[in-house]
Scaffold this motif. Structure first.
Motif, PDB file in Angstrom:
ATOM      1  N   ASP A 363      33.807 -90.283 -10.538  1.00  0.00           N
ATOM      2  CA  ASP A 363      33.468 -91.712 -10.626  1.00  0.00           C
ATOM      3  C   ASP A 363      34.725 -92.570 -10.719  1.00  0.00           C
ATOM      4  O   ASP A 363      34.773 -93.679 -10.188  1.00  0.00           O
ATOM      5  CB  ASP A 363      32.574 -91.968 -11.842  1.00  0.00           C
ATOM      6  CG  ASP A 363      31.129 -91.546 -11.597  1.00  0.00           C
ATOM      7  OD1 ASP A 363      30.813 -91.195 -10.440  1.00  0.00           O
ATOM      8  OD2 ASP A 363      30.319 -91.561 -12.542  1.00  0.00           O
ATOM      9  N   GLN A 366      36.162 -93.111  -7.346  1.00  0.00           N
ATOM     10  CA  GLN A 366      35.340 -94.098  -6.629  1.00  0.00           C
ATOM     11  C   GLN A 366      35.697 -95.526  -7.059  1.00  0.00           C
ATOM     12  O   GLN A 366      35.884 -96.410  -6.213  1.00  0.00           O
ATOM     13  CB  GLN A 366      33.861 -93.817  -6.908  1.00  0.00           C
ATOM     14  CG  GLN A 366      32.897 -94.591  -6.030  1.00  0.00           C
ATOM     15  CD  GLN A 366      31.451 -94.182  -6.275  1.00  0.00           C
ATOM     16  OE1 GLN A 366      31.154 -93.411  -7.176  1.00  0.00           O
ATOM     17  NE2 GLN A 366      30.543 -94.711  -5.469  1.00  0.00           N
ATOM     18  N   ILE A 367      35.817 -95.750  -8.363  1.00  0.00           N
ATOM     19  CA  ILE A 367      36.147 -97.086  -8.883  1.00  0.00           C
ATOM     20  C   ILE A 367      37.570 -97.470  -8.496  1.00  0.00           C
ATOM     21  O   ILE A 367      37.834 -98.604  -8.087  1.00  0.00           O
ATOM     22  CB  ILE A 367      35.970 -97.124 -10.418  1.00  0.00           C
ATOM     23  CG1 ILE A 367      34.495 -96.937 -10.786  1.00  0.00           C
ATOM     24  CG2 ILE A 367      36.482 -98.443 -10.995  1.00  0.00           C
ATOM     25  CD1 ILE A 367      34.249 -96.619 -12.245  1.00  0.00           C
ATOM     26  N   ALA A 371      38.712-100.625  -6.173  1.00  0.00           N
ATOM     27  CA  ALA A 371      39.649-101.650  -6.655  1.00  0.00           C
ATOM     28  C   ALA A 371      40.805-101.842  -5.682  1.00  0.00           C
ATOM     29  O   ALA A 371      41.166-102.979  -5.346  1.00  0.00           O
ATOM     30  CB  ALA A 371      40.174-101.263  -8.040  1.00  0.00           C
ATOM     31  N   TYR A 399      32.273 -99.723  -2.980  1.00  0.00           N
ATOM     32  CA  TYR A 399      31.870 -98.751  -4.004  1.00  0.00           C
ATOM     33  C   TYR A 399      30.863 -97.755  -3.424  1.00  0.00           C
ATOM     34  O   TYR A 399      30.980 -96.547  -3.645  1.00  0.00           O
ATOM     35  CB  TYR A 399      31.270 -99.473  -5.213  1.00  0.00           C
ATOM     36  CG  TYR A 399      30.878 -98.530  -6.331  1.00  0.00           C
ATOM     37  CD1 TYR A 399      31.827 -98.059  -7.241  1.00  0.00           C
ATOM     38  CD2 TYR A 399      29.571 -98.077  -6.467  1.00  0.00           C
ATOM     39  CE1 TYR A 399      31.482 -97.173  -8.251  1.00  0.00           C
ATOM     40  CE2 TYR A 399      29.214 -97.190  -7.478  1.00  0.00           C
ATOM     41  CZ  TYR A 399      30.176 -96.748  -8.363  1.00  0.00           C
ATOM     42  OH  TYR A 399      29.833 -95.861  -9.358  1.00  0.00           O
ATOM     43  N   PHE A 436      28.071 -93.392 -13.782  1.00  0.00           N
ATOM     44  CA  PHE A 436      28.572 -94.760 -14.006  1.00  0.00           C
ATOM     45  C   PHE A 436      27.574 -95.830 -13.553  1.00  0.00           C
ATOM     46  O   PHE A 436      27.336 -96.802 -14.291  1.00  0.00           O
ATOM     47  CB  PHE A 436      29.929 -94.963 -13.324  1.00  0.00           C
ATOM     48  CG  PHE A 436      30.470 -96.357 -13.531  1.00  0.00           C
ATOM     49  CD1 PHE A 436      30.997 -96.733 -14.762  1.00  0.00           C
ATOM     50  CD2 PHE A 436      30.410 -97.301 -12.509  1.00  0.00           C
ATOM     51  CE1 PHE A 436      31.474 -98.021 -14.964  1.00  0.00           C
ATOM     52  CE2 PHE A 436      30.888 -98.588 -12.715  1.00  0.00           C
ATOM     53  CZ  PHE A 436      31.423 -98.943 -13.942  1.00  0.00           C
ATOM     54  N   ALA A 630      34.729 -99.367 -16.669  1.00  0.00           N
ATOM     55  CA  ALA A 630      35.218 -99.130 -15.302  1.00  0.00           C
ATOM     56  C   ALA A 630      36.726 -98.890 -15.310  1.00  0.00           C
ATOM     57  O   ALA A 630      37.235 -97.990 -14.622  1.00  0.00           O
ATOM     58  CB  ALA A 630      34.867-100.315 -14.408  1.00  0.00           C
ATOM     59  N   ALA A 634      38.836 -95.439 -14.201  1.00  0.00           N
ATOM     60  CA  ALA A 634      39.872 -95.493 -13.162  1.00  0.00           C
ATOM     61  C   ALA A 634      41.224 -95.045 -13.694  1.00  0.00           C
ATOM     62  O   ALA A 634      41.890 -94.179 -13.095  1.00  0.00           O
ATOM     63  CB  ALA A 634      39.962 -96.907 -12.592  1.00  0.00           C
TER      64      ALA A 634
END
Length: 657
Positions: A363, A366-367, A371, A399, A436, A630, A634
């Motif tokens: 996750d 992915q975040i 970004a 996302y 998430f 989040a 990250a």
């Protein structure tokens, strides 16, 4: 049509594009030419307040409504999620035609509920947000020697326990003469533009104008309610109206109507079309903004450089000393020396809750990817303030697409920890797809119930909730499962050393290792806390954030510092024979989220002092919690992956028995 004809068309199209390249505008910012006398439509957005942070529909207050009824304007997903409700308004202009004393409407006598609601909205400092040709209305006020800029105008004002609604608006529309060259007109929507070659000089004599500025001065005028009893919308008000923003004359009273009027003046301006947003982007204290960011960048780069140099020298010295010894000396050294060499049989031992770690890292990837791509696109101008909602829409799209990366990383890491175990990859990728987003939906649902209870436009409509769930389960989840499938097929990462069957006892530590892990977040926090102030001001104080180029630099610097901090802490833990580095490496850099949340509370107490009511504070803290989660995912992922690479590299560089 033959191939040669196709080729000629492509050449013509390319030549047109190159000839008119100066006239190209990024999506969402296309110019619109208006002829003299052509109708201009003013739109209204939700009324907003920095006191409550809860937007409401413009027509929730007893304002004048359009003759043909209230209609929603085209909105994207991002606008709806941000609480924007853009609707048509009764204000009507004609290009380059000055009009004054225009009667708009006389409302019904104020009921007790409407009177109470108006007073409440005035107390809460709600702003009316008008839009013309995609430009928000801007208002200038002077405070001492400073000229302050505001978007929108207040609903009204309270003077000595008496409430006044701004019932007369003085508009100034800045226009710039339309300049044509080799392009007849540029048409399109926020998503596309079509360039059409000009044929001859037809219509070139007719002057056209572009809107480059929209200013408003709100006034309270003593209207004669009886004199407009039989007037219709857009009739001339029977007497002259003098707009003086420094005085108030007509208070609102229960069971009495309100009369609304307006005037509009057009002024030709030297402002060019591409520069029309400059007035909105001139932040107060911009010199401090630039200086602070540069100062932060230099200090953090310097600190990161020192950390890196010390770190590389220490590891290099250890490796060099170890590799220069012969086998007998190495064996003796293994017995005598303490440090990272002694945990060789335990360093790759599977951590507790391994599948949860894999899911969080997936996750986090992915975040992090979302970004990077979003900030990069915003820095290139594709998500400018002129394109409302595109930033949120873009983040959602990126996302969902990056679900493939989440599934791939989570499953491949799971297989690496399990030494090639193929089982449960579907379970791991399914959890990565839901972990998430599930937390986000839980927080948003609770906040949404609060907003629904307050009848705020910030509440996500039920239909949009259904759409978001469909996007999640029909796009994001399948893509994550596809990524998981590829992760299961990819070869797992081979460990350079074998793991012992019996775990080694970790010596007693002088200080709790988790204390060091939590303290490590201060260095990454130092890279972004100044930029964080401007981002928070943009979200909660209604200011426009536009320095995405600097944000991208700060973001890259944050990633580098997170990686370095996690590496150093992992090395320190290994040196004291603590082989449980997996989760610690994740939280060493992820702990920056704790400091960001503490900063959010500080911002609430000292900068949003006027925030009224427990609902508003709960909304603020709820959205802040979602943001820091989040960020934790990250930054933790950056720290973990860099530490994993380092540990793998370190133990594959030295041959140990």
């Amino acid at each position: 049509m033959d191939y040669f004809s196709h080729f000629k068309i492509w050449v013509l199209t390319l030549s047109l594009i190159f000839q008119s390249v100066y006239g190209f505008y990024l999506p969402g910012s296309y110019p619109h030419k208006y002829n003299v006398g052509e109708a201009l439509s003013v739109k209204v957005n939700s009324i907003t307040s920095i006191d409550t942070e809860m937007p409401f529909s413009y027509y929730s207050l007893p304002f004048c409504q359009p003759q043909d009824g209230v209609k929603d304007s085209a909105e994207n997903l991002g606008e709806l999620l941000m609480g924007d409700r853009i609707e048509n308004s009764p204000y009507r202009f004609k290009m380059h035609v000055n009009e004054s004393e225009i009667f708009l409407c006389r409302t019904e006598p104020l009921s007790a509920d409407n009177y109470k609601l108006l007073k409440k909205r005035i107390d809460e400092m709600y702003q009316v947000n008008l839009i013309l040709d995609n430009l928000p209305a801007i208002r200038y006020t002077r405070k001492e020697s400073y000229l302050l800029r505001w978007t929108g105008h207040p609903v009204g004002i309270k003077v000595q326990d008496t409430y006044y609604v701004f019932n007369h608006l003085k508009f100034t529309v800045l226009v710039h003469k339309y300049e044509e060259a080799n392009v007849a007109r540029v048409m399109g929507t926020g998503d596309a533009a079509e360039v059409i070659p000009r044929i001859g000089n037809e219509g070139s004599d007719i002057p056209g104008y572009m809107v480059v500025g929209f200013e408003v001065v709100p006034c309270n005028f003593m209207h004669n309610v009886q004199s407009v009893k039989n007037s219709k919308m857009y009739d001339k008000y029977p007497s002259p109206i003098k707009c003086d923003p420094t005085t108030v004359a007509m208070p609102i009273k229960e069971n009495e109507p309100i009369v609304f009027t307006y005037e509009v003046t057009f002024e030709e301006s030297d402002i060019k079309w591409p520069s029309r947003w400059d007035a909105y982007l001139k932040m107060e204290g911009s010199k401090v903004h630039w200086f602070s960011i540069m100062n932060s960048l230099m200090v953090i780069t310097f600190l990161a450089g020192i950390v890196l140099v010390i770190f590389l020298r220490t590891v290099r010295r250890d490796l060099t000393r170890y590799e220069e010894l012969d086998k007998e000396a190495q064996a003796q050294m293994n017995e005598e020396l303490s440090g990272w060499k002694l945990v060789v049989g335990d360093v790759f031992r599977a951590p507790t809750n391994a599948s949860l770690l894999c899911v969080m890292v997936g996750d986090g990837v992915q975040i992090l990817g979302m970004a990077v791509v979003t900030i990069l696109f915003a820095a290139l101008g594709f998500m400018s303030p002129a394109s409302r909602g595109t930033l949120i829409t873009g983040m959602l799209i990126f996302y969902m697409i990056l679900g493939i990366a989440a599934g791939y990383v989570a499953v491949r890491l799971w297989r690496t920890i399990g030494c090639g175990d193929h089982k449960r990859w579907i379970s791991v990728s399914w959890r990565a797809a839901c972990f998430f987003p599930g937390i986000a939906f839980f927080i948003l649902t609770i906040l949404n119930f609060l907003l629904w209870g307050s009848h705020s436009t910030g509440a996500i409509p039920f239909s949009l909730f259904v759409i978001l769930i469909l996007l999640w389960f029909c796009i994001s989840v399948p893509l994550t499962l596809i990524g998981g499938y590829f992760g299961a097929k990819a070869p797992h990462i081979e460990y350079p050393v074998r793991t012992n069957q019996i775990p080694r006892e970790i010596p007693a530590q002088k200080y709790p290792s988790w204390l060091l892990v939590l303290g490590a977040g201060t260095l990454p926090f130092g890279t972004l806390f100044i930029e964080l102030f401007f981002i928070m001001s943009s979200i909660w104080m209604g200011r426009v954030y536009y320095v995405f180029g600097f944000l991208f630099i700060v973001f890259i610097l944050l990633v580098v510092v997170c990686a370095e901090v996690s590496l150093v802490l992992t090395y320190m833990h290994l040196c004291v024979e603590d082989w449980k580095w997996w989760w610690k490496s994740f939280f060493a850099s992820g702990s920056v989220a704790i400091y960001i949340f503490l900063y959010s509370i500080n911002y609430l107490v000292f900068d949003l002092k006027s925030l009224s009511g427990p609902v508003s504070a709960t909304l603020y803290l709820g959205y802040s919690l979602l943001m820091v989660l989040a960020i934790m995912f990250a930054t933790g992922t950056v720290g973990f992956l860099s530490s994993f690479w380092f540990v793998h590299y370190l133990f594959s560089s030295v041959k140990l028995d």
